[in-house]
Design a protein around this motif. Sequence first.
Motif, PDB file in Angstrom:
ATOM      1  N   SER A  17       3.174   5.343  -1.096  1.00 58.59           N
ATOM      2  CA  SER A  17       4.540   5.880  -1.159  1.00 58.59           C
ATOM      3  C   SER A  17       5.350   5.499  -2.386  1.00 58.59           C
ATOM      4  O   SER A  17       6.518   5.860  -2.461  1.00 58.59           O
ATOM      5  CB  SER A  17       5.354   5.500   0.088  1.00 58.59           C
ATOM      6  N   PHE A  18       4.789   4.794  -3.346  1.00 58.66           N
ATOM      7  CA  PHE A  18       5.560   4.344  -4.495  1.00 58.66           C
ATOM      8  C   PHE A  18       4.969   4.889  -5.795  1.00 58.66           C
ATOM      9  O   PHE A  18       3.787   5.182  -5.877  1.00 58.66           O
ATOM     10  CB  PHE A  18       5.593   2.818  -4.547  1.00 58.66           C
ATOM     11  N   MET A  19       5.827   4.966  -6.802  1.00 58.72           N
ATOM     12  CA  MET A  19       5.426   5.479  -8.110  1.00 58.72           C
ATOM     13  C   MET A  19       5.523   4.374  -9.162  1.00 58.72           C
ATOM     14  O   MET A  19       6.282   3.419  -9.007  1.00 58.72           O
ATOM     15  CB  MET A  19       6.352   6.644  -8.522  1.00 58.72           C
ATOM     16  N   LEU A  20       4.765   4.540 -10.236  1.00 60.14           N
ATOM     17  CA  LEU A  20       4.846   3.640 -11.388  1.00 60.14           C
ATOM     18  C   LEU A  20       5.969   4.110 -12.301  1.00 60.14           C
ATOM     19  O   LEU A  20       6.214   5.320 -12.377  1.00 60.14           O
ATOM     20  CB  LEU A  20       3.520   3.625 -12.141  1.00 60.14           C
ATOM     21  N   PHE A  72       6.412   0.172 -11.168  1.00 54.98           N
ATOM     22  CA  PHE A  72       6.766  -0.490  -9.916  1.00 54.98           C
ATOM     23  C   PHE A  72       6.859  -1.975 -10.198  1.00 54.98           C
ATOM     24  O   PHE A  72       5.936  -2.557 -10.761  1.00 54.98           O
ATOM     25  CB  PHE A  72       5.707  -0.203  -8.848  1.00 54.98           C
ATOM     26  N   SER A  73       7.950  -2.587  -9.807  1.00 54.17           N
ATOM     27  CA  SER A  73       8.195  -3.996 -10.147  1.00 54.17           C
ATOM     28  C   SER A  73       8.228  -4.876  -8.904  1.00 54.17           C
ATOM     29  O   SER A  73       8.392  -4.377  -7.782  1.00 54.17           O
ATOM     30  CB  SER A  73       9.545  -4.112 -10.862  1.00 54.17           C
ATOM     31  N   PRO A  74       8.124  -6.186  -9.102  1.00 57.86           N
ATOM     32  CA  PRO A  74       8.289  -7.105  -7.969  1.00 57.86           C
ATOM     33  C   PRO A  74       9.637  -6.922  -7.270  1.00 57.86           C
ATOM     34  O   PRO A  74       9.720  -7.050  -6.049  1.00 57.86           O
ATOM     35  CB  PRO A  74       8.160  -8.486  -8.619  1.00 57.86           C
ATOM     36  N   GLU A  75      10.689  -6.600  -8.012  1.00 54.12           N
ATOM     37  CA  GLU A  75      11.991  -6.368  -7.374  1.00 54.12           C
ATOM     38  C   GLU A  75      11.954  -5.109  -6.507  1.00 54.12           C
ATOM     39  O   GLU A  75      12.554  -5.078  -5.428  1.00 54.12           O
ATOM     40  CB  GLU A  75      13.119  -6.283  -8.400  1.00 54.12           C
ATOM     41  N   ASP A  76      11.235  -4.064  -6.950  1.00 53.20           N
ATOM     42  CA  ASP A  76      11.061  -2.872  -6.110  1.00 53.20           C
ATOM     43  C   ASP A  76      10.384  -3.268  -4.799  1.00 53.20           C
ATOM     44  O   ASP A  76      10.761  -2.800  -3.727  1.00 53.20           O
ATOM     45  CB  ASP A  76      10.189  -1.822  -6.809  1.00 53.20           C
ATOM     46  N   ALA A  77       9.389  -4.134  -4.896  1.00 54.63           N
ATOM     47  CA  ALA A  77       8.648  -4.566  -3.713  1.00 54.63           C
ATOM     48  C   ALA A  77       9.535  -5.407  -2.786  1.00 54.63           C
ATOM     49  O   ALA A  77       9.507  -5.231  -1.568  1.00 54.63           O
ATOM     50  CB  ALA A  77       7.412  -5.365  -4.130  1.00 54.63           C
ATOM     51  N   ARG A  78      10.329  -6.303  -3.353  1.00 56.50           N
ATOM     52  CA  ARG A  78      11.243  -7.099  -2.520  1.00 56.50           C
ATOM     53  C   ARG A  78      12.261  -6.197  -1.824  1.00 56.50           C
ATOM     54  O   ARG A  78      12.590  -6.410  -0.645  1.00 56.50           O
ATOM     55  CB  ARG A  78      11.936  -8.182  -3.350  1.00 56.50           C
ATOM     56  N   ALA A  89       2.125   5.390  18.375  1.00 51.34           N
ATOM     57  CA  ALA A  89       2.677   4.605  17.271  1.00 51.34           C
ATOM     58  C   ALA A  89       2.001   5.045  15.975  1.00 51.34           C
ATOM     59  O   ALA A  89       0.890   5.580  15.987  1.00 51.34           O
ATOM     60  CB  ALA A  89       2.464   3.116  17.494  1.00 51.34           C
ATOM     61  N   ASP A  90       2.696   4.818  14.879  1.00 51.63           N
ATOM     62  CA  ASP A  90       2.159   5.107  13.551  1.00 51.63           C
ATOM     63  C   ASP A  90       1.706   3.813  12.892  1.00 51.63           C
ATOM     64  O   ASP A  90       2.345   2.772  13.049  1.00 51.63           O
ATOM     65  CB  ASP A  90       3.221   5.752  12.661  1.00 51.63           C
ATOM     66  N   VAL A  91       0.638   3.899  12.150  1.00 47.21           N
ATOM     67  CA  VAL A  91       0.136   2.778  11.364  1.00 47.21           C
ATOM     68  C   VAL A  91       0.554   3.024   9.918  1.00 47.21           C
ATOM     69  O   VAL A  91       0.391   4.136   9.406  1.00 47.21           O
ATOM     70  CB  VAL A  91      -1.393   2.657  11.468  1.00 47.21           C
ATOM     71  N   ALA A  92       1.105   2.007   9.275  1.00 47.94           N
ATOM     72  CA  ALA A  92       1.579   2.172   7.904  1.00 47.94           C
ATOM     73  C   ALA A  92       1.257   0.948   7.054  1.00 47.94           C
ATOM     74  O   ALA A  92       1.183  -0.167   7.558  1.00 47.94           O
ATOM     75  CB  ALA A  92       3.092   2.406   7.906  1.00 47.94           C
ATOM     76  N   LYS A  93       1.105   1.207   5.793  1.00 44.89           N
ATOM     77  CA  LYS A  93       1.009   0.187   4.751  1.00 44.89           C
ATOM     78  C   LYS A  93      -0.035  -0.897   5.026  1.00 44.89           C
ATOM     79  O   LYS A  93       0.267  -2.091   4.997  1.00 44.89           O
ATOM     80  CB  LYS A  93       2.373  -0.472   4.513  1.00 44.89           C
ATOM     81  N   LEU A  94      -1.265  -0.460   5.267  1.00 43.07           N
ATOM     82  CA  LEU A  94      -2.363  -1.432   5.294  1.00 43.07           C
ATOM     83  C   LEU A  94      -2.608  -1.825   3.837  1.00 43.07           C
ATOM     84  O   LEU A  94      -3.059  -1.018   3.028  1.00 43.07           O
ATOM     85  CB  LEU A  94      -3.629  -0.842   5.907  1.00 43.07           C
ATOM     86  N   LEU A  95      -2.250  -3.060   3.507  1.00 42.63           N
ATOM     87  CA  LEU A  95      -2.303  -3.555   2.130  1.00 42.63           C
ATOM     88  C   LEU A  95      -3.119  -4.832   2.073  1.00 42.63           C
ATOM     89  O   LEU A  95      -2.845  -5.771   2.820  1.00 42.63           O
ATOM     90  CB  LEU A  95      -0.890  -3.866   1.623  1.00 42.63           C
ATOM     91  N   VAL A  96      -4.101  -4.872   1.188  1.00 42.17           N
ATOM     92  CA  VAL A  96      -4.891  -6.085   0.978  1.00 42.17           C
ATOM     93  C   VAL A  96      -4.876  -6.393  -0.514  1.00 42.17           C
ATOM     94  O   VAL A  96      -5.217  -5.536  -1.337  1.00 42.17           O
ATOM     95  CB  VAL A  96      -6.342  -5.920   1.477  1.00 42.17           C
ATOM     96  N   ARG A 130      -2.366  18.717  -1.610  1.00 43.57           N
ATOM     97  CA  ARG A 130      -1.140  18.549  -2.404  1.00 43.57           C
ATOM     98  C   ARG A 130      -0.040  17.845  -1.611  1.00 43.57           C
ATOM     99  O   ARG A 130       1.125  18.195  -1.681  1.00 43.57           O
ATOM    100  CB  ARG A 130      -0.662  19.903  -2.914  1.00 43.57           C
ATOM    101  N   TYR A 131      -0.403  16.825  -0.870  1.00 44.50           N
ATOM    102  CA  TYR A 131       0.526  16.149   0.038  1.00 44.50           C
ATOM    103  C   TYR A 131       1.464  15.189  -0.671  1.00 44.50           C
ATOM    104  O   TYR A 131       2.633  15.086  -0.338  1.00 44.50           O
ATOM    105  CB  TYR A 131      -0.278  15.406   1.106  1.00 44.50           C
ATOM    106  N   ALA A 132       0.936  14.438  -1.635  1.00 44.63           N
ATOM    107  CA  ALA A 132       1.732  13.394  -2.267  1.00 44.63           C
ATOM    108  C   ALA A 132       1.255  13.167  -3.696  1.00 44.63           C
ATOM    109  O   ALA A 132       0.227  13.699  -4.113  1.00 44.63           O
ATOM    110  CB  ALA A 132       1.615  12.087  -1.476  1.00 44.63           C
ATOM    111  N   LEU A 133       2.007  12.347  -4.399  1.00 45.82           N
ATOM    112  CA  LEU A 133       1.617  11.931  -5.738  1.00 45.82           C
ATOM    113  C   LEU A 133       1.036  10.530  -5.688  1.00 45.82           C
ATOM    114  O   LEU A 133       1.535   9.672  -4.961  1.00 45.82           O
ATOM    115  CB  LEU A 133       2.833  11.928  -6.672  1.00 45.82           C
ATOM    116  N   MET A 134       0.009  10.304  -6.467  1.00 49.44           N
ATOM    117  CA  MET A 134      -0.504   8.954  -6.666  1.00 49.44           C
ATOM    118  C   MET A 134       0.499   8.203  -7.547  1.00 49.44           C
ATOM    119  O   MET A 134       1.357   8.832  -8.182  1.00 49.44           O
ATOM    120  CB  MET A 134      -1.883   9.007  -7.327  1.00 49.44           C
TER     121      MET A 134
END
Length: 175
Positions: free
Chosen positions: A37-40, A42-48, A93-100, A156-160
């Motif tokens: 869901s994010f674009m470049l 992208f900074s640590p402040e965006d993440a916070r 329920a929806d599953v979101a943001k599986l991040l490793v 064509r759902y989203a942008l990388m």
Amino acid sequence: MTSSLLVQPLSRDEILIHIDALADILDNCVNGGASVSFMLPFSPEDARHFWRGVAESVGRQERTVLVCRDERGDFLGTVQLITDQPENQPHRADVAKLLVHEKARRRGVAMALMEALEAVARAEGKSVLVLDTATGSRAETFYHCAGWQKVGEIPRYALMPAGQMTATSVFYKYV
């Protein structure tokens, strides 16, 4: 392989206490090309900023955030279960943001997170889980291996993060 991994939920306050570690995982994934869901740029402040919003959602009991830590307590990954659903979908329920984080990949972190998430879903009376992921991604392969059923693809759902268009693959799982 998951014996040295600890998966646990985080409260609103715990998310805020550990916001830098969580932001590091998100920043690492987005800047590594993950379609979450994010674009470049992208900074640590965006993440916070993102995690502050998630903390408030957890505080309203709209979602559960799970984290995976190693034996030293370092954060390796995270996933979210979004339980705030329409009135006619109390069982879903929806599953979101599986991040490793890249430093922890191929160590069973994603599977440990998803197994714990499914247990939380069952405990909360959720029997149908839904997610989507970029078509052709490593995540899509992972979900197949984890027993999820692919419903189809939306072109064509989203942008990388770098701007190229991608399709999404929609999955469900009964738990």
